[in-house]
Motif scaffolding. Structure first.
Motif, PDB file in Angstrom:
ATOM      1  N   UNK A  32      17.792 -65.222 -25.446  1.00  0.00           N
ATOM      2  CA  UNK A  32      17.029 -64.169 -24.614  1.00  0.00           C
ATOM      3  C   UNK A  32      17.934 -62.528 -24.367  1.00  0.00           C
ATOM      4  N   UNK A  33      19.010 -62.443 -24.895  1.00  0.00           N
ATOM      5  CA  UNK A  33      19.319 -61.315 -24.635  1.00  0.00           C
ATOM      6  C   UNK A  33      18.695 -60.500 -25.768  1.00  0.00           C
ATOM      7  N   UNK A  34      19.356 -61.464 -26.964  1.00  0.00           N
ATOM      8  CA  UNK A  34      19.017 -60.650 -28.270  1.00  0.00           C
ATOM      9  C   UNK A  34      19.466 -59.630 -28.746  1.00  0.00           C
ATOM     10  N   UNK A  35      20.849 -60.368 -28.724  1.00  0.00           N
ATOM     11  CA  UNK A  35      21.961 -59.544 -29.944  1.00  0.00           C
ATOM     12  C   UNK A  35      23.059 -60.693 -30.314  1.00  0.00           C
ATOM     13  N   UNK A  36      23.622 -61.264 -30.691  1.00  0.00           N
ATOM     14  CA  UNK A  36      25.070 -61.570 -31.251  1.00  0.00           C
ATOM     15  C   UNK A  36      26.358 -60.155 -30.979  1.00  0.00           C
ATOM     16  N   UNK A  37      26.075 -58.853 -31.203  1.00  0.00           N
ATOM     17  CA  UNK A  37      27.116 -58.182 -30.183  1.00  0.00           C
ATOM     18  C   UNK A  37      27.460 -58.302 -29.043  1.00  0.00           C
ATOM     19  N   UNK A  38      28.265 -58.586 -28.487  1.00  0.00           N
ATOM     20  CA  UNK A  38      28.710 -58.696 -26.892  1.00  0.00           C
ATOM     21  C   UNK A  38      29.160 -56.810 -25.996  1.00  0.00           C
ATOM     22  N   UNK A  39      29.523 -56.529 -28.029  1.00  0.00           N
ATOM     23  CA  UNK A  39      29.864 -55.532 -27.045  1.00  0.00           C
ATOM     24  C   UNK A  39      28.924 -54.516 -26.681  1.00  0.00           C
ATOM     25  N   UNK A  74      34.118 -62.059 -18.581  1.00  0.00           N
ATOM     26  CA  UNK A  74      35.917 -62.357 -18.056  1.00  0.00           C
ATOM     27  C   UNK A  74      36.996 -62.425 -19.468  1.00  0.00           C
ATOM     28  N   UNK A  75      36.629 -62.981 -20.063  1.00  0.00           N
ATOM     29  CA  UNK A  75      37.825 -63.900 -20.697  1.00  0.00           C
ATOM     30  C   UNK A  75      37.550 -62.733 -22.098  1.00  0.00           C
ATOM     31  N   UNK A  76      36.622 -62.550 -22.762  1.00  0.00           N
ATOM     32  CA  UNK A  76      36.679 -61.217 -23.663  1.00  0.00           C
ATOM     33  C   UNK A  76      37.506 -60.620 -22.852  1.00  0.00           C
ATOM     34  N   UNK A  77      36.855 -59.850 -22.179  1.00  0.00           N
ATOM     35  CA  UNK A  77      37.560 -58.390 -20.936  1.00  0.00           C
ATOM     36  C   UNK A  77      38.777 -59.202 -20.773  1.00  0.00           C
ATOM     37  N   UNK A  78      39.578 -59.858 -20.539  1.00  0.00           N
ATOM     38  CA  UNK A  78      41.372 -60.653 -20.596  1.00  0.00           C
ATOM     39  C   UNK A  78      41.736 -60.296 -22.557  1.00  0.00           C
ATOM     40  N   UNK A  79      41.012 -60.832 -22.977  1.00  0.00           N
ATOM     41  CA  UNK A  79      41.520 -61.363 -24.414  1.00  0.00           C
ATOM     42  C   UNK A  79      41.495 -60.039 -25.922  1.00  0.00           C
ATOM     43  N   UNK A  80      41.141 -59.042 -24.751  1.00  0.00           N
ATOM     44  CA  UNK A  80      40.929 -57.573 -25.144  1.00  0.00           C
ATOM     45  C   UNK A  80      39.682 -57.261 -26.710  1.00  0.00           C
ATOM     46  N   UNK A  81      38.047 -58.537 -26.232  1.00  0.00           N
ATOM     47  CA  UNK A  81      37.337 -58.530 -27.488  1.00  0.00           C
ATOM     48  C   UNK A  81      35.976 -57.203 -27.005  1.00  0.00           C
ATOM     49  N   UNK A  82      36.317 -57.202 -26.116  1.00  0.00           N
ATOM     50  CA  UNK A  82      35.452 -55.594 -25.617  1.00  0.00           C
ATOM     51  C   UNK A  82      35.913 -54.676 -24.621  1.00  0.00           C
ATOM     52  N   UNK A  83      35.389 -53.457 -25.091  1.00  0.00           N
ATOM     53  CA  UNK A  83      36.291 -52.544 -24.327  1.00  0.00           C
ATOM     54  C   UNK A  83      35.798 -52.254 -21.955  1.00  0.00           C
ATOM     55  N   UNK A  84      34.867 -53.160 -22.395  1.00  0.00           N
ATOM     56  CA  UNK A  84      33.959 -52.260 -20.947  1.00  0.00           C
ATOM     57  C   UNK A  84      33.102 -54.279 -20.597  1.00  0.00           C
ATOM     58  N   UNK A  85      33.289 -54.612 -19.844  1.00  0.00           N
ATOM     59  CA  UNK A  85      33.074 -55.693 -19.051  1.00  0.00           C
ATOM     60  C   UNK A  85      31.763 -55.286 -18.267  1.00  0.00           C
ATOM     61  N   UNK A  86      30.731 -55.518 -18.402  1.00  0.00           N
ATOM     62  CA  UNK A  86      29.084 -54.709 -17.876  1.00  0.00           C
ATOM     63  C   UNK A  86      29.390 -55.542 -16.572  1.00  0.00           C
TER      64      UNK A  86
END
Length: 305
Positions: A32-39, A74-86
């Motif tokens: 539904x979010x229609x994107x594969x890129x969490x960034x 939160x996992x992505x943020x913890x692992x530095x896989x994203x710069x900002x957690x929306x």
């Protein structure tokens, strides 16, 4: 999405049933979010997604789905896989959902048990008698201990000490995708020992006497939740009482403990709740009468001084 889930360590602490729901929630989110890129995901995109959830589902379901997605971010943020957690810039307001647990009147349970006892008395074969003993044991176990149906279905012969009148809960049974699965209990606090009254020990002793050749680590109740629900429906039709779910017996046990004057902490330990807040939130509506009783006793104590 499978690549993200593979690295998501939060899976390690989830049981199979919860993990299945978790994956469904995340798959729906990605579709539904229609994107594969969490960034690229922004707080406004999350707000729109949550608004759509509220239009489709009940508040309890919405809350669960959001928790699944939030845990992943939160996992992505913890692992530095994203710069900002929306989610950090998002204020989520959940709609109130008041669903009181169904408490079964004691006379309903007695009526169902009476029907089963009549069936047992008229049983022409040992197989019919065993089935009647099984049904009685299941209903009385759930009502007199408050254990979850999955915990009951995982019980083995070695988990029950009839001399000490004690049952050890250390696993749970689930049937997923047509396969039987034995998993750890729902929470760490669900690992517990439950004392049982003498009448229940006698019922279990009689039932165990019918389990010829059972080994110590074999399941005592070799059926599924849906099978037992069907048996309950059969008994209900003959008694004329309203529909009863197996899980309602757990709620009824908690209600009985409240009426008997047990404190929330003792009830939480017996039910295997991870936090006492769970007990208070679920059964708080049962306590107003206790408050009135407390005030009355204080008045009596004041008059005696």
């Amino acid at each position: 999405m499978s690549n993200y889930l593979k690295y998501c360590e939060i899976q390690k602490r989830l049981d199979a049933k919860t993990l299945k729901a978790y994956k469904i929630d995340l798959t729906q989110f990605m579709r539904e979010i229609n994107t594969e890129n969490f960034i690229d995901i922004t707080p406004s995109m999350l707000e729109n997604f949550i608004a759509n959830l509220h239009r489709k589902y009940k508040p309890k379901t919405v809350k669960r789905k959001i928790a699944s997605i939030k845990a992943l971010f939160h996992y992505f943020e913890y692992r530095d896989l994203i710069e900002k957690n929306p989610f950090n810039k998002l204020q989520i307001k959940f709609r109130e959902s008041i669903t009181l647990p169904k408490i079964i009147p004691l006379n309903y349970i007695e009526a169902i048990l009476s029907t089963i006892y009549d069936y047992k008395g008229s049983a022409k074969t040992k197989f019919q008698q065993k089935n009647a003993l099984r049904d009685v044991a299941v209903i009385e176990l759930l009502f007199a201990t408050g254990m979850r149906i999955g915990e009951l279905l995982a019980l083995t012969y070695e988990d029950i000490d009839l001399e000490k009148r004690c049952i050890t809960i250390n696993k749970s049974y689930q049937r997923l995708n047509g396969k039987d699965m034995i998993t750890p209990p729902k929470t760490p606090k669900s690992n517990r020992q439950i004392s049982i009254p003498p009448f229940l020990a006698e019922e279990l002793k009689e039932y165990c006497s019918m389990l010829y050749g059972i080994t110590a680590n074999e399941r005592m109740f070799r059926f599924t939740k849906s099978f037992m629900e069907h048996e309950m429906v059969r008994g209900i039709k003959e008694t004329g009482v309203r529909r009863i779910r197996l899980h309602d017996l757990r709620h009824s046990h908690a209600s009985l403990l409240v009426e008997m004057g047990f404190q929330p902490l003792a009830i939480a330990e017996r039910l295997g709740h991870e936090k006492i807040e769970t007990t208070l939130n679920t059964y708080s509506h049962l306590y107003p009468n206790k408050q009135a009783e407390l005030a009355e006793k204080l008045e009596i104590a004041n008059g005696e001084e």
